[in-house]
Design a protein around this motif. Structure first.
Motif, short mmCIF file in Angstrom:
data_model
loop_
_atom_site.label_atom_id
_atom_site.label_comp_id
_atom_site.label_asym_id
_atom_site.label_seq_id
_atom_site.Cartn_x
_atom_site.Cartn_y
_atom_site.Cartn_z
N ILE A 1 -3.11 -10.40 -0.67
CA ILE A 1 -2.43 -9.12 -0.41
C ILE A 1 -2.51 -8.23 -1.65
N VAL A 2 -2.34 -8.83 -2.82
CA VAL A 2 -2.42 -8.06 -4.08
C VAL A 2 -3.82 -7.50 -4.26
N ILE A 3 -4.84 -8.32 -3.99
CA ILE A 3 -6.23 -7.86 -4.11
C ILE A 3 -6.49 -6.68 -3.17
N ILE B 1 -2.16 0.92 -4.74
CA ILE B 1 -0.82 1.13 -5.32
C ILE B 1 -0.94 1.64 -6.75
N LEU C 1 -0.49 -14.46 -1.07
CA LEU C 1 0.06 -13.33 -1.81
C LEU C 1 -1.01 -12.69 -2.68
N LEU C 2 -1.86 -13.51 -3.29
CA LEU C 2 -2.96 -13.00 -4.10
C LEU C 2 -3.90 -12.15 -3.25
N GLY D 1 -3.42 -3.81 -4.23
CA GLY D 1 -3.20 -3.52 -5.64
C GLY D 1 -3.87 -2.25 -6.14
N SER E 1 -6.74 -13.06 3.40
CA SER E 1 -5.57 -13.82 3.87
C SER E 1 -5.98 -14.86 4.91
N ALA F 1 -7.30 -7.24 2.48
CA ALA F 1 -6.18 -8.18 2.46
C ALA F 1 -6.21 -9.09 3.68
#
Length: 290
Positions: free
Chosen positions: A133-135, A141, A130-131, A138, A174, A170
């Motif tokens: 994906i956020v990196i 967004i 998840l981190l 983020g 991942s 991501a």
């Protein structure tokens, strides 16, 4: 000097040999996955028919039970049973590599004991993904939000560019972190290291051998998966012929039976394939530790 890492061919061959020699205790544990198939069969037996869903008519008490029980099975019962099987097979394999005959009852009790610790480690692995994906997404967004609030079209263009770059970022992190930490839950099950300690150990074992481990993690699973899909296709084809041949059955009943088959058969096949996948990962972990 450390031993050479086990090859892909050895992983597949040795996994099959252990699977064959310990088939009864392993399948005694993995066979509990069929319990989820029973739950799905019960849920689908009461599930609303296709005609009811199309017309949007109100559900009866039994149909509502079918919908609710299907959701409970999917979101709660199936994941819990599947993960318990995973931890229990891991403990059974620990007995095997200690040169003891796996005791099914003891393995399942030990699997229950390490369930929460392994679940915590697995959750931390998922948080790392998840981190990633956020990196990746983020910044895009955040910039898109600022652009919407400020009504700045130039920032929207920049946000779209960052979004495209973020997809690759991501994906990169991942895959990287999934490979680095994929063995962490098994480390918890077999070695007792929990949470962060299991993640650190998994990464330390894999770092510097990323591509070697990626091949050894993915190829055996792909081989076993293809074998499972082949078996499932044959079984589903035979059942499909029998359903089509029963021309006197009501159409809704035919659809219901067909849905049951499509839901239950993959679970039954997975019960046979799961031990092979877990054995392969345990063999890889042992080779990395050596």
């Amino acid at each position: 000097m450390p031993k050479q890492l086990i090859s892909v061919g050895q992983l597949i061959d040795q996994s099959w040999e252990i699977y064959r020699s310990r088939f009864v205790p392993l399948m005694t544990i993995s066979g509990w996955l069929v319990l989820t198939a029973v739950f799905y069969a019960i849920a689908l037996a009461f599930y609303p028919s296709a005609s009811v869903l199309q017309t949007g008519a109100g559900l009866t008490t039994f149909e509502a039970f079918g919908v609710v029980f299907f959701m409970i099975t999917t979101l709660v019962l199936a994941p819990i049973i599947s993960f318990w099987i995973y931890t229990s097979i891991g403990r059974a394999l620990s007995m095997h590599f200690a040169r003891r005959t796996p005791n099914t009852k003891k393995a399942m009790l030990q699997g229950k004991d390490v369930f929460l610790q392994a679940l915590l480690t697995s959750a931390m692995v998922m948080l790392m993904i998840l981190l990633a994906i956020v990196i990746g997404f983020g910044p895009a967004i955040f910039l898109a939000t600022v652009a919407a609030l400020a009504n700045a079209s130039s920032l929207v263009i920049l946000a779209n560019i960052l979004l495209i770059v973020g997809i690759f970022v991501a994906l990169f992190f991942s895959i990287k972190w999934l490979v680095y930490y994929i063995l962490a839950p098994l480390i918890t099950i077999l070695d007792g290291d929990r949470g962060k300690a299991a993640l650190i150990k998994s990464r330390s074992l894999i770092e510097g051998r990323f591509w070697d481990v990626l091949m050894r993690v993915s190829v055996p699973k792909l081989v076993f998966f293809i074998f499972g899909v082949f078996a499932m296709s044959i079984f589903s084809y035979v059942v499909g012929i029998l359903i089509d041949a029963s021309g006197g059955i009501n159409l809704d009943l035919q659809v219901r039976i067909s849905t049951m088959v499509q839901t239950i058969v993959p679970i039954v096949i997975a019960a046979f394939i799961n031990p092979l996948i877990i054995i392969s990962d345990v063999l890889l972990l042992r080779s990395l530790e050596e």
